[in-house]
Write an enzyme that holds these catalytic residues in place. Sequence first.
Site, PDB file in Angstrom:
ATOM      1  N   ARG A 182      11.244   3.809   4.177  1.00 11.65           N
ATOM      2  CA  ARG A 182      10.742   2.793   5.118  1.00 11.65           C
ATOM      3  C   ARG A 182      11.949   1.975   5.566  1.00 11.65           C
ATOM      4  O   ARG A 182      12.739   1.516   4.732  1.00 11.65           O
ATOM      5  CB  ARG A 182       9.701   1.894   4.461  1.00 11.65           C
ATOM      6  N   HIS A 203       4.306   5.676  11.709  1.00 11.55           N
ATOM      7  CA  HIS A 203       3.874   5.576  10.310  1.00 11.55           C
ATOM      8  C   HIS A 203       2.910   6.753  10.100  1.00 11.55           C
ATOM      9  O   HIS A 203       1.689   6.577  10.024  1.00 11.55           O
ATOM     10  CB  HIS A 203       3.176   4.230  10.099  1.00 11.55           C
ATOM     11  N   ARG A 251       0.810  -1.232   0.000  1.00 16.60           N
ATOM     12  CA  ARG A 251       0.000   0.000   0.000  1.00 16.60           C
ATOM     13  C   ARG A 251       0.836   1.273   0.000  1.00 16.60           C
ATOM     14  O   ARG A 251       0.635   2.173  -0.809  1.00 16.60           O
ATOM     15  CB  ARG A 251      -0.906   0.035   1.249  1.00 16.60           C
ATOM     16  N   THR A 252       1.771   1.349   0.948  1.00 14.73           N
ATOM     17  CA  THR A 252       2.498   2.608   1.159  1.00 14.73           C
ATOM     18  C   THR A 252       3.373   2.925  -0.052  1.00 14.73           C
ATOM     19  O   THR A 252       3.376   4.047  -0.557  1.00 14.73           O
ATOM     20  CB  THR A 252       3.350   2.506   2.442  1.00 14.73           C
ATOM     21  N   LYS A 269      23.868  -5.411  -0.506  1.00 13.33           N
ATOM     22  CA  LYS A 269      25.314  -5.675  -0.312  1.00 13.33           C
ATOM     23  C   LYS A 269      25.811  -5.043   0.975  1.00 13.33           C
ATOM     24  O   LYS A 269      27.004  -5.011   1.243  1.00 13.33           O
ATOM     25  CB  LYS A 269      26.105  -5.113  -1.499  1.00 13.33           C
TER      26      LYS A 269
HETATM   27  N1   CP Z   1      -0.457  -0.161   5.956  1.00 11.98           N
HETATM   28  C1   CP Z   1       0.756  -0.388   5.408  1.00 11.98           C
HETATM   29  O1   CP Z   1       1.757   0.277   5.760  1.00 11.98           O
HETATM   30  O2   CP Z   1       0.764  -1.342   4.453  1.00 11.98           O
HETATM   31  P1   CP Z   1       2.050  -1.778   3.592  1.00 11.98           P
HETATM   32  O3   CP Z   1       3.009  -2.445   4.535  1.00 11.98           O
HETATM   33  O4   CP Z   1       1.529  -2.702   2.516  1.00 11.98           O
HETATM   34  O5   CP Z   1       2.659  -0.531   3.020  1.00 11.98           O
END
Ligand code: CP
Length: 312
Positions: A104, A134, A54-55, A82
């Site tokens: 992320r 998040h 999603r993100t 690496k």
């Molecule tokens: N909600 C969320 O962060 O989903 P993803 O891990 O798929 O990005």
Amino acid sequence: MKHLISVQDLSRTDTLHILDTARELDRVTNGGIKLLPTLRGRTVVNLFYEDSTRTRLSFERAAKRLSADVVTVSAKGSSLSKGESLKDTALTLNAMGADMIVVRHPSPGAAHRLAHAGWLDSRVLNAGDGKHEHPTQALADALTIRARLRPEAVDFDGLTIGIVGDVLHSRVARSNIFLLASLGANVVVIGPPTLLPVRIENWPCTVSYSLDAALPELDVIMMLRVQQERMNGTFFPSELEYSRSFGLNRSRAAALPTHAIVMHPGPMNRGVEITAEVADGTRSVITEQVANGLKVRMAIMYLLIGGDVSVA
Ligand code: CP
């Protein structure tokens, strides 16, 4: 605001401005203007050290809708695999002229380090750092709650929002607790004691250990994924035991007020924290959360590097 690392850096006014901008951008793009030229000539790098559906996709789509050039760097298939350091990766992306880095990372604090270590000229957006935060998921969730339950109101006074399950490992829970409380919601965290963080009594929420007792009071129930991959011990006897006490099933959903909505940030463990029947049911706004993720990510990019001007 130069970066978005934590919802705790946002004032209530900042949050409402982002939500208003998301709604306005949605109005413009649904009115026939699919691509806005705001970020033309800008480069957005999605730097993903952890998996995401999603993100990552919604940041990519948001940047493209604003006409940015978008590059995605994943741990698999790049020099991250690496063992290249965060610093060397940052210096490389900076040399390539990145205007914004969406990161992320499994380590709490990685986004903050990237933003403030002096390696980059670009803006940094936290797309999830370990168990920490998040922020764009919480903004997407706030936009969803607003659209469903407070379309005309400014904030969430009078709403009771239950966040249920594995709070200990959830960056989504932490960001939502602080963001939703700042908007005036009464946030109740519900789960087994083993899956609640220590000193949660210092967070802006109350705690309940009984889902069944809490259900009739909830306007919103937000189920959390049980994050087995972050658990290095036994936090509950079995999945069956967990879902018996803290899973949302048909009979529990029936105990919610009739107007209540069901949320989950995804990805879901169907049959563990939520049954398929409830996830796909009429109260579920789970796919709306995904759609609203695109809107708030467009809004954040627009405000951080597109120029904070009216889009009307
Ligand atoms: N909600 C969320 O962060 O989903 P993803 O891990 O798929 O990005």
